[in-house]
Write a protein that holds these residues in place. Structure first.
Motif, short mmCIF file in Angstrom:
data_model
loop_
_atom_site.label_atom_id
_atom_site.label_comp_id
_atom_site.label_asym_id
_atom_site.label_seq_id
_atom_site.Cartn_x
_atom_site.Cartn_y
_atom_site.Cartn_z
N ILE A 379 29.35 17.56 57.61
CA ILE A 379 28.90 18.61 56.70
C ILE A 379 30.02 19.64 56.65
N ALA A 380 30.55 19.87 55.46
CA ALA A 380 31.79 20.63 55.33
C ALA A 380 31.56 22.02 54.75
N MET A 381 32.26 22.97 55.33
CA MET A 381 32.18 24.37 54.90
C MET A 381 33.59 24.93 54.68
N ASP A 382 33.69 25.84 53.75
CA ASP A 382 34.99 26.41 53.39
C ASP A 382 34.93 27.93 53.52
N GLU A 383 35.55 28.45 54.58
CA GLU A 383 35.72 29.89 54.77
C GLU A 383 34.40 30.66 54.68
N ARG A 384 33.38 30.18 55.42
CA ARG A 384 32.09 30.86 55.42
C ARG A 384 31.98 31.80 56.61
N SER A 385 31.09 32.78 56.49
CA SER A 385 30.97 33.83 57.50
C SER A 385 30.31 33.31 58.77
N ASP A 409 38.80 27.46 58.28
CA ASP A 409 38.55 28.75 58.94
C ASP A 409 39.70 29.72 58.66
N ASN A 410 39.41 30.81 57.99
CA ASN A 410 40.45 31.79 57.70
C ASN A 410 40.29 33.08 58.50
N HIS A 411 39.40 33.09 59.52
CA HIS A 411 39.26 34.32 60.31
C HIS A 411 39.04 34.01 61.79
N LYS A 412 39.51 32.87 62.24
CA LYS A 412 39.50 32.49 63.66
C LYS A 412 38.10 32.55 64.26
N SER A 413 37.10 32.29 63.45
CA SER A 413 35.73 32.29 63.97
C SER A 413 35.40 30.99 64.68
N TYR A 414 36.34 30.04 64.68
CA TYR A 414 36.08 28.76 65.34
C TYR A 414 35.69 28.94 66.80
N LYS A 415 36.12 30.02 67.42
CA LYS A 415 35.80 30.27 68.83
C LYS A 415 34.31 30.46 69.07
N LEU A 416 33.56 30.78 68.00
CA LEU A 416 32.13 31.04 68.14
C LEU A 416 31.31 29.76 68.26
N TYR A 417 31.86 28.66 67.81
CA TYR A 417 31.12 27.39 67.86
C TYR A 417 32.08 26.26 68.27
N PRO A 418 32.56 26.28 69.50
CA PRO A 418 33.59 25.34 69.94
C PRO A 418 33.13 23.89 70.01
N PHE A 428 47.23 28.70 57.68
CA PHE A 428 48.62 28.77 58.15
C PHE A 428 48.95 30.22 58.52
N GLY A 429 49.64 30.37 59.61
CA GLY A 429 49.97 31.71 60.09
C GLY A 429 48.97 32.25 61.08
N HIS A 430 47.87 31.52 61.29
CA HIS A 430 46.85 31.91 62.26
C HIS A 430 46.57 30.72 63.18
N PRO A 431 47.53 30.34 64.00
CA PRO A 431 47.43 29.10 64.78
C PRO A 431 46.29 29.12 65.79
N ILE A 446 39.37 16.85 65.54
CA ILE A 446 40.52 17.00 64.65
C ILE A 446 40.83 18.48 64.44
N SER A 447 42.12 18.83 64.56
CA SER A 447 42.57 20.21 64.32
C SER A 447 43.75 20.17 63.35
N THR A 448 43.58 20.80 62.20
CA THR A 448 44.64 20.80 61.19
C THR A 448 44.91 22.24 60.74
N HIS A 449 45.82 22.37 59.78
CA HIS A 449 46.07 23.69 59.17
C HIS A 449 46.08 23.51 57.66
N TYR A 450 45.94 24.63 56.95
CA TYR A 450 45.97 24.57 55.49
C TYR A 450 46.76 25.73 54.92
N VAL A 451 47.24 25.54 53.71
CA VAL A 451 47.84 26.63 52.94
C VAL A 451 47.05 26.77 51.64
N CYS A 452 47.07 27.96 51.08
CA CYS A 452 46.39 28.21 49.82
C CYS A 452 47.16 29.29 49.07
N CYS A 453 46.48 30.01 48.19
CA CYS A 453 47.17 30.98 47.33
C CYS A 453 47.72 32.18 48.11
#
Length: 588
Positions: A379-385, A409-418, A428-431, A446-453
Motif C-alpha cells: 500500500i503506497a503513500m506519497d509524502e503524507r503527514s 518520505d520528504n520529512h524524515k518521518s520514517y523514524k516514527l514507523y520503523p 535527495f539531500g535528506h539521507p 528496501i531503501s531508496t531515494h528520489y528527486v523531484c521538482c
C-alpha cells in the motif's frame, strides 16, 4: 490524432548489416519539431565550410539547434564495455546549407582475431528538439511567459535517415547493446554518413569488450521505481483505456522500462490518488461499487490485466498500490442507490474511513492470495503527514498486515514507523541515518531515494546536463541505498513531442520517455548510471571472493566520492575517471 502528428515526414532508409547484407527499404515516420522560441542569432554560419560538417562528440553534451558546435572535430570513437552492457555514442552534424537525404549506417564489428559482432546490436537515433524552460524556483505553478524558454536536444527518434536543414545542428545518438556471449577483445566498425551530392563521411568505432558479464536487467539488484501512467498513453493515441489497442501501445514502452531494470508496478487503487496534478489524471484500476443493501463489490479485471502484462514484460518484484491516503483524502465509488459515481472526503482514523476500507482490504487480500501476489503488494503513500500515516497503519496492520507500506518520505518521518515501511524512498539531500539504514537492511527492507521538482541537482529535466542521470546511479550505491524513485516515467504533457513544459514544474519533470516508445538522452543516461551501479556491486562481490582487498578498497574509495548532495565541480570528469577505474579493476 493531434494536428502535429498528422503532419508527419516520411523518409526511406536503407540499412546495411555488415558490409554486404542488404535489407529491404523501410519506411520510417518522424514528426515536425516546434519553432525555436529563442534562436541564437549571433552565430556566423557563413564562416562554416560548405557542405555537411560532422564529428564524434561526448555524450555529456546537449547541443543547441541554432548554435554552431564548439568542439574539435574528430572521426574516431572508442568505448570499453562489459558483455551484456549498453554503451552510447554521440555524433553531431551541422551545415550552413540546406541538406536532404542524410543517411547513416554502421557495419558489423570485427576483431583482429576474426571474431565479429553484428551491426544489429546498434540502434541509430536522430536527436529531436523539444521546448524546455529553466529551473527557476523549482516547484510551484508557473506561467510559460514568466520563464525563459528554449529548445533542448532530448527525444531519440529511431530513424537512420533524416533531413538536415541549413544553419542547424543535429545530433545522432547511437546505442550499442553488447551480446552477453561476446568474446573479449577489441572490435572495430565503420559508421557512415552519406549525403546526396557530397562525399560520404566515415567514422571509426572501436569497442573493447572486457571479460566481465552484466546480467539481464531483470536480474539487476538496483531497485528502480519509475511510476507509470497508462492513461497518458490512451489519451495521446486517442484509444479507449484498457482496450486491446491500448495494451498493444503500452507493451513496447513498458518493455523499455523493464529493460532498464524496473522493479515496481504502479497501480491506482482509487481514482486520482494525486488529485489532478498530471495532465492525464490516474483513474481507478479497480471498480468500487456499493450495492443498494450497503455491501461492497469490486471488479479487479483491469488491475489483473495491467499487473499481468507488466509481469510478463519482466517487472515482477513489487506492486505499489496508490493510495489509502490520497492527496486531499478524496475517494470515489459508484453508489447503486443514487445510480451515480459519488465522491467522499474522509481521513484515516474516522469511522467513514474504516467503513470504506475494511471491506476493500478483506476482499483485496483474498483476491491477491488467489493470484499469488499478496506478498509483493504494498500500500503506497506519497509524502503524507505522520498523523494520517499512523491512523492508516493501525487499520492496515489489523486487516492486511502482510502488505506492508511503500512510502515516499520528504520529512524524515520514517523514524516514527520503523517496522512498517517495507519500501521507503527519502528525498535527495535528506539521507537515511546510518543506523536506521543498517537496521532496514537486516530486515530485508528496501531503501531508496528520489528527486523531484525541488532538486536542481541531480535531475532529469529536459535542460539537465546528461551526466546528471549517470550521477544518480553512482550516488545511489555510494550512499548505500538500494535504488532510485522518480514519480514520472510517462505522465506526458499535452504535446510531449513538442513542449516539455508543464503548469507546475520545470520542463521535463513529468516524463522521461516520449510517445511511440521513443527513448531520450535523459532516460539513456539514467540507465547508464544504473548499469554502473550494478557493475560496482558485482565487482565488489568478485573482489571480496578473491580476497583482493587492496583493489576492493580502491573501488570503495572511488565510489565514496559520489556520496555528496551538492554538485561537485567538474563532475563529468569525476564520472569519466571513476568509470575508467571501474574498468581497470574489472580486468585485474
Amino acid at each position: 490524432m493531434k494536428l502535429f502528428l498528422k503532419s508527419v515526414f516520411v523518409f526511406s532508409m536503407l540499412l546495411s548489416l555488415g558490409c554486404q547484407n542488404q535489407k529491404n527499404f523501410m519506411v520510417a515516420q518522424t514528426y515536425p519539431e516546434p519553432i525555436d522560441p529563442s534562436p541564437v542569432t549571433t552565430e556566423n554560419w557563413s564562416a562554416v565550410p560548405k557542405g555537411l560538417q560532422a564529428s564524434v562528440a561526448s555524450t555529456n553534451l546537449r547541443f543547441v539547434r541554432s548554435e554552431i558546435p564548439k568542439i574539435a572535430q574528430q572521426n574516431t570513437w572508442t568505448g570499453t564495455v562489459w558483455k551484456g552492457e549498453r554503451i552510447a555514442a554521440q555524433l553531431v552534424l551541422w551545415s550552413k546549407d540546406s541538406l536532404t537525404e542524410v543517411n547513416s549506417k554502421i557495419s558489423e564489428f570485427k576483431s583482429d582475431s576474426g571474431e565479429t559482432l553484428p551491426s544489429s546490436m546498434t540502434n541509430i537515433h536522430f536527436v529531436k528538439y523539444v521546448i524546455t524552460d529553466v529551473f527557476g524556483g523549482g516547484c510551484g505553478y508557473r506561467k510559460p511567459e514568466d520563464f525563459p524558454s528554449s529548445l533542448a536536444a532530448d527525444a531519440l527518434d529511431p530513424v537512420s535517415s533524416f533531413a538536415v536543414n541549413g544553419q542547424e545542428t543535429r545530433p545522432i545518438w547511437v546505442t550499442i547493446d553488447i551480446p552477453q556471449d561476446a568474446k573479449p577483445g577489441t572490435y572495430k566498425s565503420t559508421f557512415t554518413i552519406a549525403i546526396k551530392g557530397q562525399e560520404t563521411k566515415t567514422f571509426e568505432f572501436s569497442i573493447r569488450v572486457i571479460d566481465k558479464v552484466l546480467p539481464p536487467a531483470t536480474d539487476w539488484k538496483f531497485h528502480l521505481d519509475l511510476w507509470q501512467n497508462p492513461y497518458a498513453v490512451a489519451r495521446f493515441h486517442q484509444v479507449k483505456a484498457w482496450s486491446p489497442k491500448h495494451f498493444e501501445l503500452l507493451k513496447p514502452i513498458m518493455k523499455r522500462l523493464a529493460d532498464a531494470g524496473q522493479k515496481v508496478i504502479t497501480v491506482s487503487l482509487n481514482k486520482r490518488p494525486w488529485g489532478g496534478q498530471t495532465f492525464d489524471p490516474f483513474e481507478a484500476m479497480i471498480e468500487w461499487r456499493k450495492k443498494t443493501g450497503g455491501t461492497w463489490v469490486y471488479d479487479f479485471s483491469i488491475f489483473d490485466n495491467w499487473v499481468q502484462m507488466m509481469m510478463d514484460l519482466g517487472v515482477k518484484n513489487q506492486i505499489s498500490c496508490y493510495s489509502m491516503v490520497p492527496w486531499g483524502n478524496e475517494f470515489y465509488y459508484f453508489d447503486e442507490t443514487q445510480n451515480k459515481e459519488v465522491k467522499i472526503k474522509t481521513a484515516p482514523g474516522t469511522k467513514d474511513y474504516e467503513d470504506l476500507w475494511i471491506p476493500f482490504l478483506e476482499q483485496f487480500k483474498a483476491h491477491l492470495q488467489k493470484k499469488g501476489w499478496n506478498n509483493i503488494t504494498r500500500i503506497a503513500m506519497d509524502e503524507r503527514s505522520p498523523a494520517e500515516m499512523k491512523a492508516m497503519l493501525k487499520l492496515l496492520n489489523e486487516y492486511a498486515p502482510e502488505f506492508g507500506v511503500s512510502f515516499a518520505d520528504n520529512h524524515k518521518s520514517y523514524k516514527l514507523y520503523p517496522d512498517d515501511l517495507k519500501d521507503m524512498s527519502v528525498a535527495f539531500g535528506h539521507p537515511v541515518d546510518a543506523i536506521d539504514l543498517a537496521q532496514r537492511k537486516t530486515k530485508g527492507y528496501i531503501s531508496t531515494h528520489y528527486v523531484c521538482c525541488t532538486d536542481k541537482f541531480p535531475n532529469t529535466f529536459t535542460f539537465s546536463p546528461p551526466a546528471e542521470g549517470v550521477f544518480i546511479g553512482w550516488y545511489t550505491i555510494a550512499a548505500n541505498l538500494d535504488g532510485f524513485l522518480r514519480w514520472s516515467y510517462n505522465s506526458w504533457t499535452e504535446n510531449p513531442l513538442q513542449d516539455s513544459r508543464f503548469r507546475a514544474w520545470p520542463g521535463g519533470d513529468t516524463y522521461i520517455v516520449y510517445p511511440d516508445n521513443r527513448s531520450s538522452i535523459r532516460f539513456e543516461t539514467l540507465r547508464e548510471g544504473i548499469q554502473d551501479a550494478e557493475k560496482i556491486r558485482i565487482l565488489r562481490e568478485d573482489l571480496a571472493k578473491s580476497n583482493n582487498l587492496d583493489a576492493l578498497d580502491h573501488l570503495n574509495q572511488t565510489v565514496a566520492q559520489f556520496n555528496v548532495t551538492s554538485k561537485p565541480e567538474d563532475f563529468e570528469s569525476m564520472l569519466k575517471n571513476a568509470k575508467n577505474t571501474l574498468n581497470i579493476l574489472a580486468e585485474k
